[in-house]
Design an enzyme around this catalytic site. Structure first.
Site, PDB file in Angstrom:
ATOM      1  N   TYR A  47     -19.397 -22.484 -79.206  1.00  0.00           N
ATOM      2  CA  TYR A  47     -17.962 -22.793 -79.331  1.00  0.00           C
ATOM      3  C   TYR A  47     -17.154 -22.022 -78.292  1.00  0.00           C
ATOM      4  CZ  TYR A  47     -13.423 -23.370 -81.727  1.00  0.00           C
ATOM      5  OH  TYR A  47     -12.120 -23.667 -82.041  1.00  0.00           O
ATOM      6  N   ASP A  48     -17.354 -20.687 -78.264  1.00  0.00           N
ATOM      7  CA  ASP A  48     -16.533 -19.838 -77.380  1.00  0.00           C
ATOM      8  C   ASP A  48     -16.721 -20.215 -75.910  1.00  0.00           C
ATOM      9  OD1 ASP A  48     -16.547 -18.648 -79.870  1.00  0.00           O
ATOM     10  OD2 ASP A  48     -16.874 -16.616 -79.155  1.00  0.00           O
ATOM     11  N   GLY A 107     -18.136 -22.968 -74.738  1.00  0.00           N
ATOM     12  CA  GLY A 107     -17.750 -24.366 -74.533  1.00  0.00           C
ATOM     13  C   GLY A 107     -16.259 -24.466 -74.258  1.00  0.00           C
ATOM     14  N   ASN A 155     -11.541 -21.552 -97.910  1.00  0.00           N
ATOM     15  CA  ASN A 155     -12.572 -21.003 -98.805  1.00  0.00           C
ATOM     16  C   ASN A 155     -11.946 -20.206 -99.937  1.00  0.00           C
ATOM     17  OD1 ASN A 155     -14.785 -21.985 -97.480  1.00  0.00           O
ATOM     18  ND2 ASN A 155     -15.699 -19.998 -97.030  1.00  0.00           N
ATOM     19  N   THR A 197      -9.512  -8.219 -89.068  1.00  0.00           N
ATOM     20  CA  THR A 197      -8.180  -8.834 -89.190  1.00  0.00           C
ATOM     21  C   THR A 197      -8.126 -10.209 -88.522  1.00  0.00           C
ATOM     22  OG1 THR A 197      -7.265  -7.951 -87.113  1.00  0.00           O
ATOM     23  CG2 THR A 197      -7.100  -6.542 -89.097  1.00  0.00           C
ATOM     24  N   ARG A 245     -13.648  -8.268 -84.731  1.00  0.00           N
ATOM     25  CA  ARG A 245     -13.078  -7.237 -85.614  1.00  0.00           C
ATOM     26  C   ARG A 245     -11.585  -7.422 -85.803  1.00  0.00           C
ATOM     27  NH1 ARG A 245     -15.404  -5.004 -89.416  1.00  0.00           N
ATOM     28  NH2 ARG A 245     -13.751  -3.459 -89.570  1.00  0.00           N
TER      29      ARG A 245
HETATM   30  P1  NAD Z   1     -11.223 -30.117 -87.550  1.00  0.00           P
HETATM   31  O1  NAD Z   1     -12.693 -29.855 -87.633  1.00  0.00           O
HETATM   32  O2  NAD Z   1     -10.494 -30.416 -88.807  1.00  0.00           O
HETATM   33  O3  NAD Z   1     -10.927 -31.316 -86.530  1.00  0.00           O
HETATM   34  C1  NAD Z   1     -11.719 -31.591 -85.421  1.00  0.00           C
HETATM   35  C2  NAD Z   1     -11.792 -33.108 -85.257  1.00  0.00           C
HETATM   36  O4  NAD Z   1     -12.571 -33.422 -84.092  1.00  0.00           O
HETATM   37  C3  NAD Z   1     -12.475 -33.809 -86.439  1.00  0.00           C
HETATM   38  O5  NAD Z   1     -11.735 -34.926 -86.846  1.00  0.00           O
HETATM   39  C4  NAD Z   1     -13.830 -34.216 -85.879  1.00  0.00           C
HETATM   40  O6  NAD Z   1     -14.378 -35.335 -86.536  1.00  0.00           O
HETATM   41  C5  NAD Z   1     -13.485 -34.473 -84.433  1.00  0.00           C
HETATM   42  N1  NAD Z   1     -14.645 -34.386 -83.535  1.00  0.00           N
HETATM   43  C6  NAD Z   1     -15.579 -33.407 -83.471  1.00  0.00           C
HETATM   44  N2  NAD Z   1     -16.470 -33.686 -82.507  1.00  0.00           N
HETATM   45  C7  NAD Z   1     -16.087 -34.873 -81.947  1.00  0.00           C
HETATM   46  C8  NAD Z   1     -16.609 -35.686 -80.906  1.00  0.00           C
HETATM   47  N3  NAD Z   1     -17.713 -35.350 -80.230  1.00  0.00           N
HETATM   48  N4  NAD Z   1     -15.952 -36.827 -80.596  1.00  0.00           N
HETATM   49  C9  NAD Z   1     -14.835 -37.189 -81.271  1.00  0.00           C
HETATM   50  N5  NAD Z   1     -14.302 -36.467 -82.272  1.00  0.00           N
HETATM   51  C10 NAD Z   1     -14.925 -35.319 -82.597  1.00  0.00           C
HETATM   52  O7  NAD Z   1     -10.597 -28.857 -86.807  1.00  0.00           O
HETATM   53  P2  NAD Z   1      -9.072 -28.482 -86.491  1.00  0.00           P
HETATM   54  O8  NAD Z   1      -8.780 -27.197 -87.139  1.00  0.00           O
HETATM   55  O9  NAD Z   1      -8.183 -29.635 -86.717  1.00  0.00           O
HETATM   56  O10 NAD Z   1      -9.171 -28.190 -84.923  1.00  0.00           O
HETATM   57  C11 NAD Z   1      -8.692 -29.108 -83.957  1.00  0.00           C
HETATM   58  C12 NAD Z   1      -8.839 -28.500 -82.568  1.00  0.00           C
HETATM   59  O11 NAD Z   1      -8.099 -27.285 -82.493  1.00  0.00           O
HETATM   60  C13 NAD Z   1     -10.276 -28.152 -82.199  1.00  0.00           C
HETATM   61  O12 NAD Z   1     -10.483 -28.435 -80.837  1.00  0.00           O
HETATM   62  C14 NAD Z   1     -10.341 -26.667 -82.429  1.00  0.00           C
HETATM   63  O13 NAD Z   1     -11.316 -26.046 -81.620  1.00  0.00           O
HETATM   64  C15 NAD Z   1      -8.941 -26.229 -82.071  1.00  0.00           C
HETATM   65  N6  NAD Z   1      -8.579 -24.969 -82.736  1.00  0.00           N
HETATM   66  C16 NAD Z   1      -8.244 -24.950 -84.065  1.00  0.00           C
HETATM   67  C17 NAD Z   1      -7.937 -23.744 -84.661  1.00  0.00           C
HETATM   68  C18 NAD Z   1      -7.516 -23.639 -86.117  1.00  0.00           C
HETATM   69  O14 NAD Z   1      -7.297 -22.538 -86.591  1.00  0.00           O
HETATM   70  N7  NAD Z   1      -7.344 -24.723 -86.851  1.00  0.00           N
HETATM   71  C19 NAD Z   1      -7.973 -22.551 -83.927  1.00  0.00           C
HETATM   72  C20 NAD Z   1      -8.347 -22.610 -82.591  1.00  0.00           C
HETATM   73  C21 NAD Z   1      -8.631 -23.828 -81.999  1.00  0.00           C
HETATM   74  N1  UDP Z   2     -14.557 -14.945 -93.886  1.00  0.00           N
HETATM   75  C1  UDP Z   2     -14.777 -14.364 -95.130  1.00  0.00           C
HETATM   76  N2  UDP Z   2     -15.107 -15.165 -96.172  1.00  0.00           N
HETATM   77  C2  UDP Z   2     -15.212 -16.514 -96.050  1.00  0.00           C
HETATM   78  C3  UDP Z   2     -14.971 -17.118 -94.788  1.00  0.00           C
HETATM   79  C4  UDP Z   2     -14.653 -16.291 -93.731  1.00  0.00           C
HETATM   80  O1  UDP Z   2     -14.683 -13.139 -95.291  1.00  0.00           O
HETATM   81  O2  UDP Z   2     -15.522 -17.174 -97.073  1.00  0.00           O
HETATM   82  C5  UDP Z   2     -14.163 -14.077 -92.769  1.00  0.00           C
HETATM   83  C6  UDP Z   2     -14.971 -14.265 -91.491  1.00  0.00           C
HETATM   84  O3  UDP Z   2     -16.127 -13.455 -91.498  1.00  0.00           O
HETATM   85  C7  UDP Z   2     -13.965 -13.839 -90.436  1.00  0.00           C
HETATM   86  C8  UDP Z   2     -12.623 -14.259 -91.014  1.00  0.00           C
HETATM   87  O4  UDP Z   2     -12.834 -14.427 -92.416  1.00  0.00           O
HETATM   88  O5  UDP Z   2     -13.968 -12.433 -90.289  1.00  0.00           O
HETATM   89  C9  UDP Z   2     -12.093 -15.561 -90.442  1.00  0.00           C
HETATM   90  O6  UDP Z   2     -13.117 -16.501 -90.527  1.00  0.00           O
HETATM   91  P1  UDP Z   2     -12.932 -18.049 -90.180  1.00  0.00           P
HETATM   92  O7  UDP Z   2     -14.257 -18.707 -90.374  1.00  0.00           O
HETATM   93  O8  UDP Z   2     -11.768 -18.578 -90.910  1.00  0.00           O
HETATM   94  O9  UDP Z   2     -12.516 -18.098 -88.630  1.00  0.00           O
HETATM   95  P2  UDP Z   2     -12.844 -17.225 -87.324  1.00  0.00           P
HETATM   96  O10 UDP Z   2     -11.574 -16.553 -87.017  1.00  0.00           O
HETATM   97  O11 UDP Z   2     -13.934 -16.239 -87.598  1.00  0.00           O
HETATM   98  O12 UDP Z   2     -13.259 -18.250 -86.332  1.00  0.00           O
END
Ligand code: NAD
Ligand code: UDP
Length: 319
Positions: A151-152, A154, A196, A216, A281
């Protein structure tokens, strides 16, 4: 030739059936745009977009962004990618392909059309950060070979591609680095911490704290984030980002658990489970750039946003 009809645009949202994408589609339809959602339903669902199904300005394409897409649009929001660690680690090769091939395909589309393109990047590009709070100038501390790397790295490679298309082909790019965002329409089995804890509390199940709970995160409510997305997309062409979009309010995971218990009135106990590998962290955005360049800042405090999210899950789970 311009495809614009006044201020009405044709906008592509990849990942539009997901949590953030479905809210973005609502805002874009409210603004009067035509919206095309491309999603393969990997983590998204038809439920999230059921209310716009049949809307005269909405269209859905079941499509995997690792394959090219040939359509005609004015703007592209590229959100397609699983975002929860549980889901992005399920098929790590597919995750990297989604970020990297997905970016190449969507940038190619934007280049052919001369369309402005937005990338949903992430605070994960900072890895387990040694600079706190994180500013955009910080290059990060990322393990290239660990379980989170699909993920990171990518997302980091996608940023590289966005900036190379900008420099090499003059593409108008908008790169947002999103910090942990929560709200209604997260999937109950999403696996991220806010959903969760709320689902566990509402079901009276133990709250699963990974590690000592002293790590945090800074939690942004979805409505605030969406204002930031649109402000960035509508900003002048020289505002490319990367730009942090998140809420600087910082909480330990244990504090979050305690808040959720207090707000739901749950009797759940706290249980400690092993900390996943490379779990950062600390994380907190410096949003000076977003304030200065977009005039954006979040306005919804954690308790208010948690209240709305708890209400949503109560109804969703019929509790
Ligand atoms: P989510 O998992 O709810 O939504 C992701 C969507 O992308 C889903 O509908 C999934 O079906 C679709 N998808 C995955 N792979 C695909 C593919 N190969 N082709 C077409 N569709 C595909 O997640 P989200 O929280 O809505 O995140 C949306 C975007 O924001 C992501 O790119 C994520 O990395 C980024 N993002 C979200 C957060 C957050 O806290 N929500 C934080 C950082 C980055
Ligand atoms: N985490 C937790 N319990 C859970 C799910 C997540 O303690 O049931 C912790 C996880 O280890 C991380 C933080 O909550 O330290 C945020 O996790 P999340 O998966 O929401 O997103 P991240 O910021 O790690 O991508």
């Amino acid at each position: 030739m311009s495809r614009n009809y006044g201020s009405r645009k044709r906008v592509l949202v990849t990942g539009g059936a997901g949590f953030l994408g479905s809210h973005l589609i609502d805002r874009l339809l409210e603004q009067g745009h035509d919206v095309i959602c491309a999603d393969n339903y990997f983590t998204g669902s038809r439920d999230n977009i059921a209310h716009v199904w049949g809307h005269e300005r909405f269209e859905f394409i079941r499509h995997d962004v690792t394959f090219p897409l040939y359509i005609e649009v004015d703007e592209i929001y590229n959100l397609a990618c699983p975002a929860s660690p549980v889901h992005y680690q399920h098929d790590p090769v597919a995750t990297t392909k989604t970020s990297v091939h997905g970016a190449i395909n969507m940038l190619g589309l934007a280049k052919r059309l001369g369309a402005r393109i937005f990338q949903a990047s992430t605070s994960e590009v900072y890895g387990d950060p040694s600079m706190h709070p994180q500013r955009e100038e910080y290059w990060g501390n990322v393990n290239p070979i660990g379980p989170r790397s699909c993920y990171d790295e990518g997302k980091r490679c996608a940023e590289t591609l966005f900036f190379d298309y900008h420099r090499q082909h003059g593409l108008e790019i908008k790169v947002a680095r999103i910090f942990n965002t929560y709200g209604p329409r997260m999937h109950p089995s999403d696996g991220r911490v806010v959903s969760n804890f709320i689902v566990q509390a509402l079901k009276g199940e133990p709250i699963t704290i990974y590690g000592d709970g002293e790590q945090t995160r800074s939690f942004c409510y979805v409505d605030d984030l969406l204002r930031g997305f649109i402000a960035l997309m509508e900003s002048p062409a020289d505002v490319t980002g990367p730009i942090n979009i998140g809420n600087p309010g910082e909480f330990t995971i244990r504090e979050l658990a305690e808040k959720v218990i207090a707000m739901t009135g749950a009797k759940s106990e706290l249980v400690q489970l092993p900390l996943p590998a490379d779990d950062p962290r600390q994380r907190k955005p410096d949003i000076t750039k977003a304030r200065e360049q977009l005039g954006w800042e979040p306005s919804i405090a954690l308790e208010e946003g948690l209240g709305k999210t708890i209400d949503y899950f109560r109804t969703k789970l019929e509790l």
